[in-house]
Design a protein around this motif. Structure first.
Motif, PDB file in Angstrom:
ATOM      1  N   SER A 149       0.851  -1.192   0.000  1.00 27.88           N
ATOM      2  CA  SER A 149       0.000   0.000   0.000  1.00 27.88           C
ATOM      3  C   SER A 149       0.885   1.239   0.000  1.00 27.88           C
ATOM      4  N   ALA A 150       0.244   2.383  -0.078  1.00 25.38           N
ATOM      5  CA  ALA A 150       0.952   3.648   0.119  1.00 25.38           C
ATOM      6  C   ALA A 150       1.239   3.811   1.611  1.00 25.38           C
ATOM      7  N   MET A 151       2.242   4.604   1.946  1.00 20.05           N
ATOM      8  CA  MET A 151       2.534   4.884   3.354  1.00 20.05           C
ATOM      9  C   MET A 151       1.284   5.464   4.030  1.00 20.05           C
TER      10      MET A 151
ATOM     11  N   GLY B 108       0.167  -2.008  -4.912  1.00 19.85           N
ATOM     12  CA  GLY B 108      -1.245  -2.365  -4.922  1.00 19.85           C
ATOM     13  C   GLY B 108      -2.075  -1.229  -5.486  1.00 19.85           C
ATOM     14  N   PHE B 109      -3.404  -1.465  -5.656  1.00 17.87           N
ATOM     15  CA  PHE B 109      -4.343  -0.365  -5.894  1.00 17.87           C
ATOM     16  C   PHE B 109      -4.359   0.101  -7.339  1.00 17.87           C
ATOM     17  N   GLN B 110      -3.366  -0.310  -8.182  1.00  8.32           N
ATOM     18  CA  GLN B 110      -3.302   0.251  -9.529  1.00  8.32           C
ATOM     19  C   GLN B 110      -3.306  -0.800 -10.625  1.00  8.32           C
TER      20      GLN B 110
ATOM     21  N   GLY C 145      -8.054  -0.813  -2.081  1.00 11.27           N
ATOM     22  CA  GLY C 145      -7.920  -1.731  -3.208  1.00 11.27           C
ATOM     23  C   GLY C 145      -6.664  -2.587  -3.242  1.00 11.27           C
ATOM     24  N   SER C 146      -5.699  -2.290  -2.402  1.00  9.28           N
ATOM     25  CA  SER C 146      -4.477  -3.101  -2.412  1.00  9.28           C
ATOM     26  C   SER C 146      -4.744  -4.546  -1.990  1.00  9.28           C
ATOM     27  N   ASP C 147      -5.728  -4.753  -1.134  1.00 13.34           N
ATOM     28  CA  ASP C 147      -6.101  -6.120  -0.759  1.00 13.34           C
ATOM     29  C   ASP C 147      -6.512  -6.881  -2.020  1.00 13.34           C
TER      30      ASP C 147
HETATM   31  N1  ASP Z   1      -3.620   3.262  -0.616  1.00  8.85           N
HETATM   32  C1  ASP Z   1      -4.962   2.926  -0.994  1.00  8.85           C
HETATM   33  C2  ASP Z   1      -5.934   3.438   0.045  1.00  8.85           C
HETATM   34  O1  ASP Z   1      -5.532   3.988   1.029  1.00  8.85           O
HETATM   35  C3  ASP Z   1      -5.155   1.469  -1.255  1.00  8.85           C
HETATM   36  C4  ASP Z   1      -4.879   0.582  -0.088  1.00  8.85           C
HETATM   37  O2  ASP Z   1      -4.082   0.922   0.776  1.00  8.85           O
HETATM   38  O3  ASP Z   1      -5.451  -0.487  -0.026  1.00  8.85           O
HETATM   39  O4  ASP Z   1      -7.109   3.312  -0.126  1.00  8.85           O
END
Ligand code: ASP
Ligand code: MG
Length: 408
Positions: free
Chosen positions: A41-43, A135-137, A152-154
């Protein structure tokens, strides 16, 4: 040798120090002789910050450019993790969504994965490299970068595990598993060793925010063995598996709640064919999701009128009221009442299929606490009630005890 997909959420990659701890988890699998793909995921907080930047540009933004901005958080963490792994002597490289490619439709901001090209990445993994994946993209059918919706990273991780035919997909997060209910509210909540896909799906969609719902759907469809575990402890987490893998079923596996609910009641709606369609049609057209619905037959047959209550998310309440009011003339109701101070509590368990009386125990338990039930809805493995928001904690604790879920 197993092929394992590991996914690390925002709090697990909050800074470079945390990323080092993540890399240690990856290295452990590598040292055990396993092949690894890591989805990050993003930080923590970064995606919110990026969304906020977009909001500042004006309200009517281009969703394609929104995706360009908000997908960038994951790109940073994947590059950083690859660097840290290399620094630890683990061979690794990043794979951005377009480099696979991870193909999605072009519903920017909430895209769905349609396929993942795995040839190149598998070649790299088979050559001994760890694949680090943001993730997520993905990349849309329009050739542009897409994102999969918040959380969405899951889904990225599970879809990748399915495409790679991975032996397991470990979702590392800041909780050590799936609990019978929210442990911040009910101190006696217990961590579950196993839960079925179906139960997890209900838990996810009714507000236990451990996994994005879509990710569980994909895991169920493709039989991906999911494990939810903590990146901060070495303990095993909760396995999300097929029903036949669970020998001894609890009657109820968990109790979920959602505060993001609002209730609308239309008083004295004419009781005639087509009236429900003419209320819910316009709401659907306005993209407003209706969840629970109850309709009463009016006690007074002369008036041929009925009261109708339904729920929407709190965020949609104002819009939903406006939509209904704009049809006030055709609908012919006497009064419209709305209430955002409600919470939905759901008891969930596949054991419900084979046991009667589960709902009754819920109603009894709430009655004993003097809690009024406003709306009820049920499915095969779930009973949900809508109650006043102020009773949420009391209800959760009482139900947790009622169904014998309390730990020590
Ligand atoms: N970084 C994205 C969010 O915060 C995706 C994720 O972390 O799952 O929604
Ligand atoms: Mg998440």
């Amino acid at each position: 040798m197993a092929l394992i997909v590991q996914k690390f959420g925002g709090t697990s990659v909050a800074d470079v120090e945390h990323i080092r701890a993540v890399a240690a988890h990856v290295k452990k699998e590598v040292d055990a002789g396993n092949q690894v793909a890591v989805v990050v995921s993003a930080m923590a907080g970064v995606t919110n910050q990026l969304v906020d930047y977009v909001d500042q540009t004006g309200k009517l933004y281009d969703a394609r450019e929104y995706d360009v901005v908000v997908s960038s958080g994951e790109q940073i963490t994947s590059g950083l993790l690859a660097l840290v792994l290399q620094d630890m002597g683990v061979s690794a490289r990043s794979w951005l969504g377009w480099q696979f490619p991870i193909e999605t439709n072009s519903a920017h901001g909430k895209a769905r994965i349609e396929g993942i090209e795995t040839d190149a990445v598998l070649k790299s993994i088979n050559g001994g490299e760890v694949a680090v994946v943001p993730g997520f993209q993905g990349v849309g059918s329009d050739g542009r970068i897409t994102t999969l919706g918040r959380g969405g990273s899951d889904t990225s991780a599970v879809a990748l595990a399915a495409a790679l035919g991975a032996d397991r997909c470990d979702i590392y997060t800041d909780v050590d598993g799936v609990y019978t209910t929210d442990p911040r509210i009910v101190a006696k909540a217990r961590k579950l060793d196993k839960i079925t896909y179906e139960e997890m799906l209900e838990m996810a969609s009714v507000g236990a925010k451990v996994l994005q719902t879509r990710s569980v759907e994909i895991a169920m469809k493709h039989g991906v063995r999911l494990q939810v575990r903590s990146s901060f402890s070495g303990e095993t987490g909760t396995l999300v598996v097929d029903e036949d893998e669970i020998v001894e079923h609890e009657l109820i596996s968990g109790i979920a709640y959602s505060r993001d609910e609002a209730k609308i009641t239309l008083v004295a709606v004419p009781d005639k064919p087509g009236i429900a369609a003419s209320i819910f049609g316009p709401l659907a057209d306005a993209n407003i999701n209706v969840d629970m619905i109850v309709q009463n037959v009016s006690a007074d047959p002369e008036h041929k009128a009925t009261d109708l209550t339904f729920t929407v998310t709190e965020a949609d309440l104002e819009r939903a009221v406006a939509v209904v009011k704009s049809h006030e003339k055709d609908l012919g109701y006497k009064d419209l009442q709305s209430d955002g101070d409600v919470v939905k509590i759901s008891v969930i368990g596949v054991g419900m299929r084979s046991h009667a009386g589960i709902a009754q125990r819920m109603f009894q338990s709430l009655a004993e606490k003097g809690i009024n039930i406003q709306v009820i809805s049920t499915s095969e493995i779930k009973v949900s009630v809508l109650i006043g928001e102020e009773y949420a904690e009391l209800a959760l604790r009482a139900l947790h005890t009622t169904y014998g879920l309390d730990g020590e």
